[in-house]
Design an enzyme around this catalytic site. Sequence first.
Site, PDB file in Angstrom:
ATOM      1  N   LYS A 166       1.034  -0.839   0.215  1.00 10.85           N
ATOM      2  CA  LYS A 166       0.098   0.168   0.466  1.00 10.85           C
ATOM      3  C   LYS A 166       0.612   1.602   0.185  1.00 10.85           C
ATOM      4  O   LYS A 166       0.169   2.119  -0.491  1.00 10.85           O
ATOM      5  CB  LYS A 166      -0.904   0.120   1.536  1.00 10.85           C
TER       6      LYS A 166
ATOM      7  N   THR B 152      -7.961   9.586   5.238  1.00 10.70           N
ATOM      8  CA  THR B 152      -8.862   8.702   4.277  1.00 10.70           C
ATOM      9  C   THR B 152      -9.590   7.758   5.321  1.00 10.70           C
ATOM     10  O   THR B 152      -8.824   7.689   6.894  1.00 10.70           O
ATOM     11  CB  THR B 152      -7.449   7.427   4.082  1.00 10.70           C
TER      12      THR B 152
ATOM     13  N   SER C 210      -8.943   1.016   8.148  1.00 10.36           N
ATOM     14  CA  SER C 210      -7.585   0.043   9.628  1.00 10.36           C
ATOM     15  C   SER C 210      -6.366  -0.458   9.084  1.00 10.36           C
ATOM     16  O   SER C 210      -6.929  -1.496  10.728  1.00 10.36           O
ATOM     17  CB  SER C 210      -9.193  -0.467  10.068  1.00 10.36           C
TER      18      SER C 210
ATOM     19  N   LYS D 197       9.968 -19.664   5.332  1.00 13.64           N
ATOM     20  CA  LYS D 197      10.692 -19.065   5.989  1.00 13.64           C
ATOM     21  C   LYS D 197       9.939 -16.873   6.278  1.00 13.64           C
ATOM     22  O   LYS D 197      10.733 -16.211   6.423  1.00 13.64           O
ATOM     23  CB  LYS D 197      11.892 -18.738   6.369  1.00 13.64           C
TER      24      LYS D 197
ATOM     25  N   SER E 295       1.431  -9.678  -0.364  1.00 15.84           N
ATOM     26  CA  SER E 295       1.342  -8.454  -0.140  1.00 15.84           C
ATOM     27  C   SER E 295       1.570  -7.562   0.612  1.00 15.84           C
ATOM     28  O   SER E 295       1.710  -6.826   1.105  1.00 15.84           O
ATOM     29  CB  SER E 295      -0.411  -7.866  -0.428  1.00 15.84           C
TER      30      SER E 295
ATOM     31  N   ASN F  38       1.285  -7.054   7.423  1.00 14.11           N
ATOM     32  CA  ASN F  38       0.916  -6.676   8.901  1.00 14.11           C
ATOM     33  C   ASN F  38       0.545  -7.795  10.136  1.00 14.11           C
ATOM     34  O   ASN F  38      -1.418  -7.324  10.023  1.00 14.11           O
ATOM     35  CB  ASN F  38       0.609  -5.739   8.508  1.00 14.11           C
TER      36      ASN F  38
END
Lengths: 386, 386
Positions: free
Chosen positions: A88, A115, A118, A329, A369, A372
């Site tokens: 992002k 914006t 979350s 990994k 992608s 997190n």
Amino acid sequence: MAALSTCPPLTRESVQTAHKRIKPYIHVTPVVTCETINTIANTAQKDRDASVNPPPEDKSSSSENFTAKPKVRLFFKCENQQRIGAFKARGAFHALGRLIDEEGIESVRQKGVVTHSSGNHAQALALAAKTHHVPAHIVMPSISTPSKIAGTQSHGANVIFSGSTSVEREAVVDEVIKKTGATLVPPYDHPDIILGQGTQALELEDQVVEILSHDASLGIRRKTRLDAVVAPVGGGGMLSGICTAMHGTGIKVFGAEPNFEGANDAELGLKFGQRVERVSTLTIADGLRTPVGEIPWTILSNPEKLAGVFSVSEEEIKAALRLAMERAKLFIEPSAAVPLAVILYNEEFRKLVEREAGPEGWNVGVVLSGGNTTVEAIARLFQTVH
Amino acid sequence: MAALSTCPPLTRESVQTAHKRIKPYIHVTPVVTCETINTIANTAQKDRDASVNPPPEDKSSSSENFTAKPKVRLFFKCENQQRIGAFKARGAFHALGRLIDEEGIESVRQKGVVTHSSGNHAQALALAAKTHHVPAHIVMPSISTPSKIAGTQSHGANVIFSGSTSVEREAVVDEVIKKTGATLVPPYDHPDIILGQGTQALELEDQVVEILSHDASLGIRRKTRLDAVVAPVGGGGMLSGICTAMHGTGIKVFGAEPNFEGANDAELGLKFGQRVERVSTLTIADGLRTPVGEIPWTILSNPEKLAGVFSVSEEEIKAALRLAMERAKLFIEPSAAVPLAVILYNEEFRKLVEREAGPEGWNVGVVLSGGNTTVEAIARLFQTVH
């Protein structure tokens, strides 16, 4: 955002221009390979060690039908190692840079940006705004996990809480705009975001050529470039950006979606020839819970740009997530495991590759992608009862 | 193993020779950096966001004493991405290659090799043996986790089960040797193993120069080479190999140990001037439960080769493991998190670096020794009660 009328056309050249713009601010993320996962991908599902497949209740009773043996070599594009831990950052830096070009830095600094998110877009916009000394207002549901709130605040953003429905969130955004004049930077439904997210495909293309030319110099003869890319699709900003970047190169682009509670809205939309406008799902691939946006849909519904979308179950996503971590990994979030799950477990996709790639096989880019997530979230997915 | 009398001397040159020998069989593992973790390392413990420190009960009451602010830039050597998922592949390939040179391939193929290990050494020897078409007998406790047994078998090794005490395991090894004439390849207490494990330090040294010269070309002025390396110490094969490789370069080498139930045998041994011969600990850093071997001790007890050993608590290891995963997106096993835990949480080490590195700071190599864990094991470490 920069006004739509000022946006560059959605072409490969525009993605190349976007890449030049954001390069000083983003990482060229690594591309890695994993022989163990290649071997699993190249083995028919029915012939694999059971431990690398999802639990059997997830497969239809006729597991002996899972016979496709595509020949693929996988190249993982590690956007989990991108700044803020997800792709992002690309779209946010591009969109803000374009806005500054159009409106002037002083005006943007005075009004700020806003914006509602979350997730990764919130942190990405906060980072881009901080970099350009622009105030950022991020509307987050008050039920957001503390780590995401802290992550966004750590980039200096002004976090404003709202209810968790989209109506409640948009109301708070409108309020912020009325009060500050801030410009809305949406997470995916805008050409500048799409062009920014597409830049990773240009890197991937070059990096694979480089890796393969190194092999060639070792006397290993293989195809020398990428044949296909598989990327996740939520709002569709990234997938449509990759389609745009690859258009005209002959490299096929595929989308990958969860199918839990109708999260496979892109797949269904293509099947019925109409964009699905509402999705309500709690798939573990939490970055992919949104329906495809209007502008991304104009690209994804073009069969010359997107070769298809395939979907997978929650258990298939978990099995792919496990392999990415334990074998390659790589620490990734569940959404990032969806393309690998399609490659390993979607029999329809595997048959297509077997048929189209033939004995020579395909070099396949796999977009990881983002990364997190937390160890607690991983624990909740995989903990066993004692 | 090759007879001790035939072994090359334990010098940097021998490590360089070992590196040439094993290069065709191992990966040059990546070196990665993480700005977020650098920032945490460069912040005094008392000034950090509480979420990046271990739970407070772990710190002595006077947390305001945790004031050291060393200036470090960390370079993670990703041996979790080595073949078989850990650095052990280096030593195994070197030891087997040397044995073949000394005894001849036909003889080695006829007799085979044997070891007892439930961990990474088992898989490493199995892989090296398979590569050279040599039979490998691996004695594993019957209580070993199925994934480790399967991993070892997947490399074609003959797995033989034993009881879990070292006496029981050695008895089975003796039996195998009597029956097959197989040569024992110990996990750490042999010069050929030590020289093999040390090769990673040569790569790290060069890779850091390369990364820093790239920075320099961008106009960022920094020191241009590594100042120190921190590596885990269990049996001491790797740490003594790194000490050997770095000796004479001016690069300081530090060991990192868990201190749970006396696992810090190297630290205690150095303090009392005598090798600790027995350790009984169930530290989560399960690769570091063994005492330092005799030959590694001859190197580690030499203050010209090893600059010191520092130890950390279980909670400090978990906190570092979390940061490596969540922030750097690196999937590692608990043993591999111990050096980072020392750098982030061992106040004595941090004061030493603050003092010795001064305002210019140190470039510090951090050995991530392996990534062989499972999502279930991570779940057990971090699961929360609901």
